[in-house]
Motif scaffolding. Structure first.
Motif, PDB file in Angstrom:
ATOM      1  N   THR A  48      -9.271  -1.549   1.842  1.00  0.00           N
ATOM      2  CA  THR A  48      -9.484  -0.288   1.127  1.00  0.00           C
ATOM      3  C   THR A  48     -10.783  -0.336   0.330  1.00  0.00           C
ATOM      4  OG1 THR A  48      -7.100   0.111   0.998  1.00  0.00           O
ATOM      5  CG2 THR A  48      -8.480   1.289  -0.581  1.00  0.00           C
ATOM      6  N   ALA A  49     -11.032  -1.446  -0.340  1.00  0.00           N
ATOM      7  CA  ALA A  49     -12.279  -1.593  -1.107  1.00  0.00           C
ATOM      8  C   ALA A  49     -13.486  -1.616  -0.172  1.00  0.00           C
ATOM      9  CB  ALA A  49     -12.226  -2.855  -1.963  1.00  0.00           C
ATOM     10  N   LEU A  50     -13.353  -2.286   0.975  1.00  0.00           N
ATOM     11  CA  LEU A  50     -14.442  -2.312   1.954  1.00  0.00           C
ATOM     12  C   LEU A  50     -14.736  -0.912   2.480  1.00  0.00           C
ATOM     13  CD1 LEU A  50     -13.374  -5.542   3.829  1.00  0.00           C
ATOM     14  CD2 LEU A  50     -15.591  -5.219   2.694  1.00  0.00           C
ATOM     15  N   LYS A  51     -13.694  -0.138   2.730  1.00  0.00           N
ATOM     16  CA  LYS A  51     -13.861   1.235   3.211  1.00  0.00           C
ATOM     17  C   LYS A  51     -14.598   2.078   2.177  1.00  0.00           C
ATOM     18  CE  LYS A  51     -11.105   5.289   4.494  1.00  0.00           C
ATOM     19  NZ  LYS A  51     -11.251   6.117   3.301  1.00  0.00           N
ATOM     20  N   ARG A  52     -14.205   1.965   0.909  1.00  0.00           N
ATOM     21  CA  ARG A  52     -14.880   2.719  -0.157  1.00  0.00           C
ATOM     22  C   ARG A  52     -16.352   2.328  -0.246  1.00  0.00           C
ATOM     23  NH1 ARG A  52     -10.552   1.110  -3.507  1.00  0.00           N
ATOM     24  NH2 ARG A  52     -12.074   0.071  -4.825  1.00  0.00           N
ATOM     25  N   HIS A  53     -16.630   1.037  -0.104  1.00  0.00           N
ATOM     26  CA  HIS A  53     -18.010   0.536  -0.154  1.00  0.00           C
ATOM     27  C   HIS A  53     -18.820   1.105   1.006  1.00  0.00           C
ATOM     28  CE1 HIS A  53     -21.381  -2.120  -0.823  1.00  0.00           C
ATOM     29  NE2 HIS A  53     -21.224  -2.669   0.360  1.00  0.00           N
ATOM     30  N   CYS A  54     -18.246   1.093   2.199  1.00  0.00           N
ATOM     31  CA  CYS A  54     -18.944   1.638   3.366  1.00  0.00           C
ATOM     32  C   CYS A  54     -19.211   3.133   3.192  1.00  0.00           C
ATOM     33  CB  CYS A  54     -18.145   1.389   4.646  1.00  0.00           C
ATOM     34  SG  CYS A  54     -18.158  -0.333   5.189  1.00  0.00           S
ATOM     35  N   GLU A  55     -18.242   3.856   2.685  1.00  0.00           N
ATOM     36  CA  GLU A  55     -18.418   5.289   2.452  1.00  0.00           C
ATOM     37  C   GLU A  55     -19.532   5.544   1.448  1.00  0.00           C
ATOM     38  OE1 GLU A  55     -14.429   6.280   1.298  1.00  0.00           O
ATOM     39  OE2 GLU A  55     -13.864   6.831   3.355  1.00  0.00           O
ATOM     40  N   ALA A  56     -19.594   4.742   0.389  1.00  0.00           N
ATOM     41  CA  ALA A  56     -20.651   4.899  -0.617  1.00  0.00           C
ATOM     42  C   ALA A  56     -22.014   4.616  -0.010  1.00  0.00           C
ATOM     43  CB  ALA A  56     -20.387   3.973  -1.811  1.00  0.00           C
ATOM     44  N   LYS A  57     -22.097   3.575   0.819  1.00  0.00           N
ATOM     45  CA  LYS A  57     -23.364   3.248   1.481  1.00  0.00           C
ATOM     46  C   LYS A  57     -23.806   4.384   2.405  1.00  0.00           C
ATOM     47  CE  LYS A  57     -24.494  -0.975   0.186  1.00  0.00           C
ATOM     48  NZ  LYS A  57     -25.777  -1.235  -0.466  1.00  0.00           N
ATOM     49  N   LEU A  58     -22.865   4.987   3.112  1.00  0.00           N
ATOM     50  CA  LEU A  58     -23.204   6.105   3.996  1.00  0.00           C
ATOM     51  C   LEU A  58     -23.686   7.310   3.198  1.00  0.00           C
ATOM     52  CD1 LEU A  58     -20.369   5.892   6.664  1.00  0.00           C
ATOM     53  CD2 LEU A  58     -22.809   5.406   6.997  1.00  0.00           C
TER      54      LEU A  58
END
Length: 84
Positions: A48-58
């Motif tokens: 979940t934290a990795l997904k949030r990080h990826c979304e922020a990077k995008l």
């Protein structure tokens, strides 16, 4: 918007590509049902934290390529940049 403070520092330091690769590995493990319940819960939370990080990077990348526009009536907006 994602609260950057809620992303663990070790994840925040990852590039988009590295975070996505780890997220894909976690998803595969969870889909295969490998590991114990406690490990699966921890993996899910990290995913979940990795997904949030990826979304922020995008979102950051999108903001860099969006073009600021001004309409005829003076309104300001953005539109996707043309990369062709």
């Amino acid at each position: 918007m994602t609260d950057i403070a809620s992303i663990p520092p070790d994840i925040a330091a990852l590039s988009f590509e590295d975070a996505l690769a780890e997220l894909e590995r976690i998803v595969r493990q969870l889909e295969e049902g490998r590991g114990k319940l406690d490990e699966a819960i921890s993996s899910y939370e990290r995913g979940t934290a990795l997904k949030r990080h990826c979304e922020a990077k995008l979102r950051e990348a999108q903001a860099k390529v969006d073009r600021i526009t001004v309409s005829a009536d003076g309104g300001i907006g953005t539109e996707p940049a043309r990369l062709d």
